[in-house]
Design a protein around this motif. Structure first.
Motif, PDB file in Angstrom:
ATOM      1  N   GLU A 215      31.827 -15.666 -20.069  1.00  0.00           N
ATOM      2  CA  GLU A 215      31.413 -16.590 -19.015  1.00  0.00           C
ATOM      3  C   GLU A 215      32.386 -16.575 -17.834  1.00  0.00           C
ATOM      4  N   LYS A 216      33.668 -16.365 -18.127  1.00  0.00           N
ATOM      5  CA  LYS A 216      34.638 -16.296 -17.031  1.00  0.00           C
ATOM      6  C   LYS A 216      34.384 -15.059 -16.173  1.00  0.00           C
ATOM      7  N   TRP A 217      34.092 -13.944 -16.827  1.00  0.00           N
ATOM      8  CA  TRP A 217      33.797 -12.717 -16.076  1.00  0.00           C
ATOM      9  C   TRP A 217      32.456 -12.836 -15.347  1.00  0.00           C
ATOM     10  N   ASP A 218      31.474 -13.416 -16.005  1.00  0.00           N
ATOM     11  CA  ASP A 218      30.124 -13.534 -15.437  1.00  0.00           C
ATOM     12  C   ASP A 218      30.042 -14.800 -14.602  1.00  0.00           C
ATOM     13  N   SER A 219      30.721 -14.819 -13.487  1.00  0.00           N
ATOM     14  CA  SER A 219      30.866 -16.053 -12.691  1.00  0.00           C
ATOM     15  C   SER A 219      29.555 -16.517 -12.075  1.00  0.00           C
ATOM     16  N   ASN A 220      28.589 -15.597 -11.857  1.00  0.00           N
ATOM     17  CA  ASN A 220      27.322 -15.979 -11.242  1.00  0.00           C
ATOM     18  C   ASN A 220      26.221 -16.259 -12.258  1.00  0.00           C
ATOM     19  N   ALA A 221      26.597 -16.273 -13.537  1.00  0.00           N
ATOM     20  CA  ALA A 221      25.652 -16.583 -14.622  1.00  0.00           C
ATOM     21  C   ALA A 221      24.470 -15.623 -14.637  1.00  0.00           C
TER      22      ALA A 221
ATOM     23  N   ARG B  47      39.321 -16.973 -10.982  1.00  0.00           N
ATOM     24  CA  ARG B  47      38.192 -17.741 -10.462  1.00  0.00           C
ATOM     25  C   ARG B  47      38.708 -19.044  -9.846  1.00  0.00           C
ATOM     26  N   SER B  48      38.199 -19.357  -8.670  1.00  0.00           N
ATOM     27  CA  SER B  48      38.587 -20.618  -8.021  1.00  0.00           C
ATOM     28  C   SER B  48      37.884 -21.777  -8.725  1.00  0.00           C
ATOM     29  N   SER B  49      38.352 -22.989  -8.481  1.00  0.00           N
ATOM     30  CA  SER B  49      37.725 -24.164  -9.090  1.00  0.00           C
ATOM     31  C   SER B  49      36.278 -24.321  -8.620  1.00  0.00           C
ATOM     32  N   THR B  50      36.010 -23.930  -7.374  1.00  0.00           N
ATOM     33  CA  THR B  50      34.640 -24.004  -6.842  1.00  0.00           C
ATOM     34  C   THR B  50      33.725 -23.046  -7.587  1.00  0.00           C
ATOM     35  N   GLU B  51      34.210 -21.812  -7.813  1.00  0.00           N
ATOM     36  CA  GLU B  51      33.431 -20.817  -8.555  1.00  0.00           C
ATOM     37  C   GLU B  51      33.171 -21.282  -9.985  1.00  0.00           C
ATOM     38  N   CYS B  52      34.183 -21.862 -10.609  1.00  0.00           N
ATOM     39  CA  CYS B  52      34.040 -22.348 -11.983  1.00  0.00           C
ATOM     40  C   CYS B  52      32.996 -23.462 -12.066  1.00  0.00           C
TER      41      CYS B  52
ATOM     42  N   ARG C 228      24.907 -22.544 -15.478  1.00  0.00           N
ATOM     43  CA  ARG C 228      24.685 -22.348 -16.924  1.00  0.00           C
ATOM     44  C   ARG C 228      23.949 -23.542 -17.529  1.00  0.00           C
ATOM     45  N   ARG C 229      24.209 -24.725 -17.002  1.00  0.00           N
ATOM     46  CA  ARG C 229      23.487 -25.904 -17.487  1.00  0.00           C
ATOM     47  C   ARG C 229      22.002 -25.785 -17.160  1.00  0.00           C
TER      48      ARG C 229
ATOM     49  N   ILE D   4      18.433 -15.301   4.504  1.00  0.00           N
ATOM     50  CA  ILE D   4      18.615 -14.130   3.628  1.00  0.00           C
ATOM     51  C   ILE D   4      19.255 -14.561   2.308  1.00  0.00           C
ATOM     52  N   PHE D   5      18.772 -13.984   1.213  1.00  0.00           N
ATOM     53  CA  PHE D   5      19.366 -14.244  -0.102  1.00  0.00           C
ATOM     54  C   PHE D   5      20.707 -13.518  -0.210  1.00  0.00           C
ATOM     55  N   LEU D   6      21.740 -14.230  -0.646  1.00  0.00           N
ATOM     56  CA  LEU D   6      23.068 -13.636  -0.806  1.00  0.00           C
ATOM     57  C   LEU D   6      23.217 -13.032  -2.195  1.00  0.00           C
ATOM     58  N   SER D   7      24.230 -12.201  -2.363  1.00  0.00           N
ATOM     59  CA  SER D   7      24.393 -11.458  -3.619  1.00  0.00           C
ATOM     60  C   SER D   7      24.612 -12.386  -4.809  1.00  0.00           C
ATOM     61  N   HIS D   8      25.363 -13.500  -4.607  1.00  0.00           N
ATOM     62  CA  HIS D   8      25.610 -14.394  -5.736  1.00  0.00           C
ATOM     63  C   HIS D   8      24.324 -15.104  -6.156  1.00  0.00           C
ATOM     64  N   GLU D   9      23.407 -15.321  -5.184  1.00  0.00           N
ATOM     65  CA  GLU D   9      22.115 -15.924  -5.525  1.00  0.00           C
ATOM     66  C   GLU D   9      21.272 -14.952  -6.345  1.00  0.00           C
ATOM     67  N   ILE D  10      21.234 -13.700  -5.922  1.00  0.00           N
ATOM     68  CA  ILE D  10      20.438 -12.695  -6.636  1.00  0.00           C
ATOM     69  C   ILE D  10      20.982 -12.481  -8.045  1.00  0.00           C
ATOM     70  N   SER D  11      22.314 -12.532  -8.175  1.00  0.00           N
ATOM     71  CA  SER D  11      22.913 -12.424  -9.515  1.00  0.00           C
ATOM     72  C   SER D  11      22.455 -13.577 -10.405  1.00  0.00           C
ATOM     73  N   PHE D  12      22.407 -14.791  -9.844  1.00  0.00           N
ATOM     74  CA  PHE D  12      21.937 -15.930 -10.622  1.00  0.00           C
ATOM     75  C   PHE D  12      20.462 -15.768 -10.975  1.00  0.00           C
ATOM     76  N   TYR D  13      19.672 -15.234 -10.064  1.00  0.00           N
ATOM     77  CA  TYR D  13      18.255 -15.019 -10.364  1.00  0.00           C
ATOM     78  C   TYR D  13      18.088 -14.049 -11.536  1.00  0.00           C
ATOM     79  N   GLN D  14      19.018 -13.084 -11.643  1.00  0.00           N
ATOM     80  CA  GLN D  14      18.998 -12.196 -12.812  1.00  0.00           C
ATOM     81  C   GLN D  14      19.270 -12.991 -14.091  1.00  0.00           C
ATOM     82  N   GLY D  15      20.161 -13.977 -13.987  1.00  0.00           N
ATOM     83  CA  GLY D  15      20.418 -14.854 -15.129  1.00  0.00           C
ATOM     84  C   GLY D  15      19.185 -15.662 -15.501  1.00  0.00           C
ATOM     85  N   VAL D  16      18.431 -16.106 -14.476  1.00  0.00           N
ATOM     86  CA  VAL D  16      17.189 -16.833 -14.725  1.00  0.00           C
ATOM     87  C   VAL D  16      16.181 -15.919 -15.423  1.00  0.00           C
ATOM     88  N   CYS D  17      16.098 -14.677 -14.975  1.00  0.00           N
ATOM     89  CA  CYS D  17      15.206 -13.701 -15.628  1.00  0.00           C
ATOM     90  C   CYS D  17      15.575 -13.525 -17.096  1.00  0.00           C
ATOM     91  N   HIS D  18      16.871 -13.432 -17.358  1.00  0.00           N
ATOM     92  CA  HIS D  18      17.354 -13.253 -18.737  1.00  0.00           C
ATOM     93  C   HIS D  18      16.996 -14.470 -19.587  1.00  0.00           C
TER      94      HIS D  18
END
Length: 527
Positions: free
Chosen positions: A66-72, A154-159, A166-167, A320-334
């Motif tokens: 989870e620490k490595w996968d910061s964008n879930a 990871r910064s506190s904001t990223e965490c 994840r919730r 425009i969708f940013l990269s961290h958003e698209i990464s999260f959308y991949q988490g939603v797909c999963h």
């Protein structure tokens, strides 16, 4: 035996009518006579310590993932992890890492193609790496975890962002587990997660989202063998999108994302020229915004649909969708994929149970009623599970499938406490309630825990006639075998094997036929 199983064994042994002094004498006898040798004590202690170590390791590796996968996103890039691991101990263990990677790719063949590590594959990778390193394996994995933890900051904001996301993903899985085999709560949880993220982490974008699933094209085969049917979308888009069909010969990039197995982002749809717009009421000059389409994959990385999002309803210029958003959308797909296959398995298990009951009733007329319950987890850690009444079969074999929930809670159903004992121990419980004899039989998941219960009433009979009892045992055994097979297929631990031609239905086995397949195999073994 765990505690509930031991208690159930003792209750079965002494039966309900035994006096309290007799129970006390039995307890005194067991305390006096039960002895362990030193070797047995040491063996049991070592086993407990080993189980404890494995549990701690699992939690540690999950936290590291989870620490490595910061964008879930639900996955890590294998090459990125491998590159960092190659520098472990200043590169002295590079050969060990190379061997570990080779063994990992042999165990998960799709990794060579997709290069993505799931939490399970990531844990396996580190365990293989530790086993290849010199020295003690437990010490090696501790050192690897410490090394990889220091490798990312990871910064506190990223965490906080990661924790929040994840919730929302957990809510999707919880919707599946409490949906009673319905996809509607899952769709709602998915769109809610996407909307919340757009508001909290996407600069308050106004988004549209929709899900399309792959189907065999039986409507117009000349337009391609497969099609995408839009099965769910946000409420505002339902008149235009819901139940629409995208064929291969139509405009769009969805099939490209589906075939390439990776997201496609179109920052400005008005400049692309190959986007299909479902809402024909929207003027051409208003067809502006960003669009992203992501493939939905199963556990073996086979695509079975797409998730699409756009910002055409947003009036802002830059959406425009940013990269961290698209990464999260991949988490939603999963998360959606796990939920989808959970419900697929549940639907097939219920169909298997219906088939099993149809088989039983003509052979066991002494069975009065059978009620099937599914175990539904609590909404939070403090709440006990509930039993959801799903199927009721009367003495004639007529079945009622309960579409509206009928939930039993332990504290509100003291007379049905035997059902909860059955779940707790995952063992058969026999009892008498108001003069009527019941047999509660667990239907177990792959870990041996009860996921459902057969509550079998045999009326005033204390036991069934021998031939009926034998057929009941046979039915329960085949139902459990079919259930386990369905769960294995859902979790991708096994490939489907076919005995009957009728099982070939769009690569999905017919659950009813699956029960008869196991019965056929049983009869073959008996000959």
């Amino acid at each position: 035996l765990n505690l509930p199983q031991f208690v159930q064994l003792m209750e079965t042994f002494v039966n309900e009518d035994i006096s309290l002094p007799t129970v006390e004498r039995l307890i005194a006898f067991i305390k006096e006579e039960y002895k362990q040798t030193e070797e047995e004590k040491m063996e049991q202690l070592e086993k407990v310590q080993h189980i404890s170590r494995l549990a701690q390791r699992k939690l540690l590796l999950e936290a590291l993932f989870e620490k490595w996968d910061s964008n879930a996103s639900g996955f890590l890039d294998m090459e990125e992890v491998d590159a960092v691991l190659s520098t472990f101990k200043e590169g002295m263990e590079k050969e060990a890492m190379r061997e570990a990677k080779k063994h990992l790719c042999a165990r998960y063949p799709q990794l060579s193609r997709v290069g993505k590590l799931s939490p399970k594959a990531f844990q396996t990778f580190l365990e293989l790496a530790a086993s290849e390193c010199t020295g003690d394996e437990d010490e090696a994995i501790d050192n690897l975890v410490e090394f990889l933890t220091r490798s990312v900051e990871r910064s506190s904001t990223e965490c906080l962002q990661s924790l929040t996301r994840r919730r929302w993903l957990h809510n999707i899985q919880q919707a599946a587990e409490t949906s009673r085999a319905s996809m509607e709560p899952v769709y709602k949880a998915v769109f809610k997660a996407l909307s919340q993220d757009a508001e909290a982490h996407g600069d308050n974008k106004k988004i549209s989202a929709y899900i399309a699933l792959l189907e065999q094209n039986q409507l117009s085969p000349e337009r391609g063998q497969i099609l995408l049917r839009y099965v769910a979308c946000m409420a505002d888009d339902a008149p235009y999108v819901l139940n629409q069909i995208l064929y291969r010969d139509m405009k769009g990039v969805s099939f490209t994302a589906f075939e390439e197995g990776k997201p496609i982002h179109v920052p400005r749809v008005q400049l692309h020229g190959s986007i299909h717009f479902w809402n024909h009421d929207r003027p051409v000059e208003e067809r502006k915004g960003s669009f992203v389409v992501l493939p939905l994959h199963d556990a073996r990385w086979r695509a079975f649909g797409i998730l699409g999002l756009d910002t055409l309803r947003d009036q802002c210029e830059d959406t425009i969708f940013l990269s961290h958003e698209i990464s999260f959308y991949q988490g939603v797909c999963h998360a959606f994929s796990k939920a989808y296959h959970h419900i697929w398995a549940l639907e097939n298990i219920l169909q298997t149970i219906v088939t099993a009951l149809d088989w039983l009733y003509p052979r066991a007329p002494s069975v009065h009623t059978v009620i099937v319950y599914l175990v539904e987890p609590g909404k939070d850690e403090t709440r006990d599970y509930a039993l959801c009444k799903t199927i009721t079969t009367d003495s004639t074999g007529q079945k009622e499938i309960h579409s509206s929930p009928v939930l039993l809670l332990r504290k509100e159903n003291l007379l049905r406490d035997y059902l909860f004992k059955c779940v707790d121990s995952s063992e058969v419980v026999r009892t008498s309630v108001c003069g009527e004899y019941h047999i509660a039989v667990p239907l177990r998941d792959l870990s041996g825990q009860a996921l459902g219960i057969f509550d079998i009433s045999i009326g005033h009979l204390q036991k069934l006639p021998p031939h009926e009892h034998k057929d009941l045992q046979k039915m329960l055994k085949m139902a459990q075998a079919a259930c386990s097979e369905i769960l294995k297929i859902s979790s991708e631990e096994t490939e489907p094997t076919y005995v009957l031609e009728a099982e070939h239905m769009a690569n999905l086995r017919c659950a009813g036929i699956l029960f008869h397949q196991f019965m056929l195999q049983y009869l073959r073994d008996c000959v």
